[in-house]
Design a protein around this motif. Structure first.
Motif, mmCIF file in Angstrom:
data_model
loop_
_atom_site.group_PDB
_atom_site.id
_atom_site.type_symbol
_atom_site.label_atom_id
_atom_site.label_comp_id
_atom_site.label_asym_id
_atom_site.label_seq_id
_atom_site.Cartn_x
_atom_site.Cartn_y
_atom_site.Cartn_z
ATOM 1 N N ASP A 12 0.834 -1.209 0.000
ATOM 2 C CA ASP A 12 0.000 0.000 0.000
ATOM 3 C C ASP A 12 0.871 1.261 0.000
ATOM 4 O O ASP A 12 0.509 2.289 0.573
ATOM 5 N N GLN A 13 2.009 1.178 -0.655
ATOM 6 C CA GLN A 13 2.941 2.302 -0.588
ATOM 7 C C GLN A 13 2.375 3.582 -1.186
ATOM 8 O O GLN A 13 2.601 4.677 -0.656
ATOM 9 N N SER A 14 1.649 3.473 -2.279
ATOM 10 C CA SER A 14 1.106 4.696 -2.895
ATOM 11 C C SER A 14 0.105 5.372 -1.963
ATOM 12 O O SER A 14 0.087 6.611 -1.847
ATOM 13 N N ALA A 15 -0.722 4.576 -1.300
ATOM 14 C CA ALA A 15 -1.682 5.147 -0.350
ATOM 15 C C ALA A 15 -0.956 5.764 0.835
ATOM 16 O O ALA A 15 -1.350 6.837 1.342
ATOM 17 N N ALA A 16 0.116 5.117 1.305
ATOM 18 C CA ALA A 16 0.893 5.650 2.426
ATOM 19 C C ALA A 16 1.570 6.962 2.034
ATOM 20 O O ALA A 16 1.630 7.902 2.829
ATOM 21 N N GLN A 17 2.081 7.018 0.810
ATOM 22 C CA GLN A 17 2.731 8.244 0.346
ATOM 23 C C GLN A 17 1.726 9.387 0.260
ATOM 24 O O GLN A 17 2.025 10.519 0.643
ATOM 25 N N GLU A 18 0.531 9.095 -0.256
ATOM 26 C CA GLU A 18 -0.500 10.125 -0.323
ATOM 27 C C GLU A 18 -0.859 10.620 1.077
ATOM 28 O O GLU A 18 -1.046 11.823 1.307
ATOM 29 N N MET A 19 -0.951 9.686 2.026
ATOM 30 C CA MET A 19 -1.271 10.065 3.399
ATOM 31 C C MET A 19 -0.185 10.980 3.967
ATOM 32 O O MET A 19 -0.467 11.997 4.626
ATOM 33 N N ALA A 20 1.087 10.646 3.713
ATOM 34 C CA ALA A 20 2.187 11.479 4.209
ATOM 35 C C ALA A 20 2.112 12.880 3.608
ATOM 36 O O ALA A 20 2.349 13.883 4.309
ATOM 37 N N GLU A 21 1.799 12.972 2.316
ATOM 38 C CA GLU A 21 1.707 14.283 1.664
ATOM 39 C C GLU A 21 0.571 15.108 2.257
ATOM 40 O O GLU A 21 0.706 16.323 2.460
ATOM 41 N N ARG A 22 -0.556 14.454 2.536
ATOM 42 C CA ARG A 22 -1.683 15.176 3.141
ATOM 43 C C ARG A 22 -1.351 15.623 4.564
ATOM 44 O O ARG A 22 -1.735 16.718 4.986
ATOM 45 N N LEU A 23 -0.645 14.773 5.311
ATOM 46 C CA LEU A 23 -0.240 15.151 6.671
ATOM 47 C C LEU A 23 0.683 16.367 6.640
ATOM 48 O O LEU A 23 0.534 17.298 7.433
ATOM 49 N N ARG A 24 1.630 16.359 5.725
ATOM 50 C CA ARG A 24 2.542 17.507 5.624
ATOM 51 C C ARG A 24 1.779 18.769 5.231
ATOM 52 O O ARG A 24 2.080 19.871 5.706
ATOM 53 N N ALA A 25 0.799 18.622 4.359
ATOM 54 C CA ALA A 25 -0.005 19.779 3.960
ATOM 55 C C ALA A 25 -0.786 20.353 5.141
ATOM 56 O O ALA A 25 -1.060 21.555 5.190
ATOM 57 N N GLN A 26 -1.099 19.512 6.105
ATOM 58 C CA GLN A 26 -1.795 19.962 7.311
ATOM 59 C C GLN A 26 -0.835 20.578 8.332
ATOM 60 O O GLN A 26 -1.271 21.110 9.347
ATOM 61 N N GLY A 27 0.458 20.454 8.080
ATOM 62 C CA GLY A 27 1.441 21.022 8.997
ATOM 63 C C GLY A 27 2.189 20.006 9.818
ATOM 64 O O GLY A 27 3.062 20.369 10.611
ATOM 65 N N TYR A 28 1.881 18.709 9.641
ATOM 66 C CA TYR A 28 2.597 17.666 10.385
ATOM 67 C C TYR A 28 3.903 17.361 9.645
ATOM 68 O O TYR A 28 3.913 16.605 8.666
#
Length: 520
Positions: A12-28
């Motif tokens: 599920d690497q692509s889904a994990a990468q998308e999640m990381a990008e969204r987290l960073r966009a939120q400031g995490y």
């Protein structure tokens, strides 16, 4: 290091990468994703040990739930270990799957039907659990979690602990100064070793930098020519024409930006205006600062640090002339903070401290005056024994023999490794004379010196002390190298140096009086 651990199946690497990008966009910004080249496991590290270290250090675990991850024994082990450590779990369903029973008592976010609504629920849930992205800072896994005698820097924000109330107070006062007017100079005043520089550099500035309505100039130190150091802070293209005021240029440094942000000028070790700077240069600096802080110049504010024992001398400078400012007194940390400044960085770095070690370190520290020694010992323990992510009580006792022993042994180890001849040792003694001054109450304080002014035969020894982090190398305007003691605790803890200085006290006092007379 990882504030948020993302648990997922390798399929599920692509889904994990998308999640990381969204987290960073939120400031995490502080994330751990095991295949991420920036935040993943460094090459050569033990994979399983590193995973568990990252789980220990994280603030929460986001579990990407799919048929692959729910069937994965490794994912199951991560979830089980996280629960055992008391970590907050945030299961997120991305595909058809049957959740593991140990996730059924946790609020689950389902992204399948309405992904954006699901993400909004996830962000609310993380914030309500205390995972505020505005207080999350990334930490580089190769960076020491304990900086030692040197002040914490902005890059150390993730491992800076123990000063939350003072940090908030400083930010609040700056906001009040901007909102209500009045004084525009805020001075953090505290004793030597109280952590003034670290509070500003690692506690306050990283948070100011995230605020869209502020821009930061600095931090700078006055050094020998504070007026020139101040002018160097101006952004490219903002240097004023010859004859025009630097103060106005500082205040309007970011005036072209549409948001018209306020400017925060940061001056560390303001006492150098008294102890180090040429009097004429110090006077020009104060005049420029006064002009820059005038309301008509623009929206500029100044945050400075100052040793408490130099407050009167600073105000006595003729150029100071009752320059108005607000004080933020910084009391020494008390014993209740010792455990936090030991265990907090270890938690971020995934470092295991053996039972009894924290108590032994806190006991040996005893009083706030010994905090620099504690900082040095922690840095030395990390460098000597941190590779396996575990530090034991025996390593501390056998390797260091107490806090003062840490500095004493490190200095002794430098000399033992180089085995200098008596003549070389004599030149080292001469060099240290130029790196110290005698304070009015009789103690010793550090003094910066130009590298080229120090005895050339002592240069190899001095460089070895820089490598050992007992001396700090810097640079002046024009590129000239400078050298100074990392912290005054070296004068107290290293017996040989203390003996040299005591024997040379009469010469040191004569030199100080001669230099003061020459500058008058």
């Amino acid at each position: 290091m990882s504030g948020i651990f993302i648990s997922h199946s390798s399929r599920d690497q692509s889904a994990a990468q998308e999640m990381a990008e969204r987290l960073r966009a939120q400031g995490y910004q502080s994330l751990f994703l095991d295949f991420d080249p920036a935040d993943g496991i460094p090459a050569g590290r033990d994979w399983e040990r590193e995973i568990y270290a990252r789980l220990r250090s994280c603030s929460g675990v986001l579990v990407i739930c799919s048929a692959h991850s729910m069937a994965s024994d490794w994912c199951f082990a991560e979830i089980t270990h996280a629960r055992a450590l008391g970590k907050r779990l945030f299961p997120v369903i991305i595909g058809e799957c049957t959740l593991r029973p140990l996730l059924l008592d946790t609020q689950v976010v389902d992204l399948r039907a309405a992904p954006e609504d699901g993400y909004a629920r996830l962000w609310r849930g993380m914030r309500s659990a205390g995972l505020d992205p505005t207080d999350s800072f990334a930490w580089e896994s190769g960076r020491a979690p304990y900086p030692g005698l040197a002040p914490f820097q902005a890059a150390d924000a993730a491992v800076y602990f123990g000063r939350d109330p003072e940090q908030r107070r400083c930010l609040d006062v700056l906001a009040q100064m901007r909102r209500y007017g009045g004084d525009r100079l805020l001075v953090v005043v505290g004793a030597s070793g109280s952590g003034k520089s670290s509070l500003v550099r690692a506690g306050v500035l990283p948070r100011i930098a995230r605020m869209p309505d502020w821009r930061v100039l600095g931090p700078m130190r006055p050094l020998h020519h504070p007026d020139e150091e101040l002018a160097r802070l101006l952004p490219p293209g903002r240097q004023p024409p010859a004859g025009e005021a630097v103060g106005a240029a500082l205040a309007s440094a970011f005036a072209d930006e549409p948001e018209r942000p306020a400017v925060l000028l940061v001056v560390d070790q303001l006492e150098e205006l008294v102890t180090t700077s040429a009097p004429e240069a110090a006077a020009r600096f104060v005049q420029t600062l006064r002009a820059a802080l005038a309301p008509e110049a623009g929206e500029l504010y100044c945050l400075a640090t100052l040793r408490a024992d130099y407050l009167g001398s600073l105000q006595a400078l003729p150029a100071w002339d009752a320059l108005p400012f607000r004080q933020l007194p910084l009391a020494p940390m008390n014993a209740s903070h010792f455990a936090e400044i030991i265990t907090g960085p270890a938690r971020v770095a995934g470092l295991e401290l053996e039972d009894g070690l924290v108590e032994a370190l806190a006991h040996d520290t005893g009083s706030p005056d010994a905090l620099p020694l504690l900082a040095f010992a922690l840095n030395g323990l990390w460098r000597a024994f941190g590779d396996d992510r575990r530090i034991t009580l025996e390593e501390y006792r056998e390797r260091f023999g107490g806090l003062e022993g840490a500095i004493r042994q490190e200095a002794g180890a430098v000399l033992a490794a180089l085995a200098p001849a008596p003549e070389a040792l004599a030149t080292l003694r001469q060099a240290f004379r130029q790196l110290v001054r005698v304070e009015p109450e009789g103690g010793y304080a550090r003094r910066a010196a130009r590298w080229q002014d120090l005895p050339a035969p002592a240069h190899p020894l001095l460089q070895a002390f820089v490598t050992a982090r007992l001396l700090v190398s810097g640079q002046e305007e024009g590129g000239a190298r400078t050298l100074e003691v990392a912290h005054e605790s070296l004068f107290r803890a290293w017996d040989l140096l203390r003996r040299w200085l005591d024997e040379d006290r009469a010469f040191l006092l004569w030199r100080q009086h001669a230099l003061a007379a020459a500058d008058a």
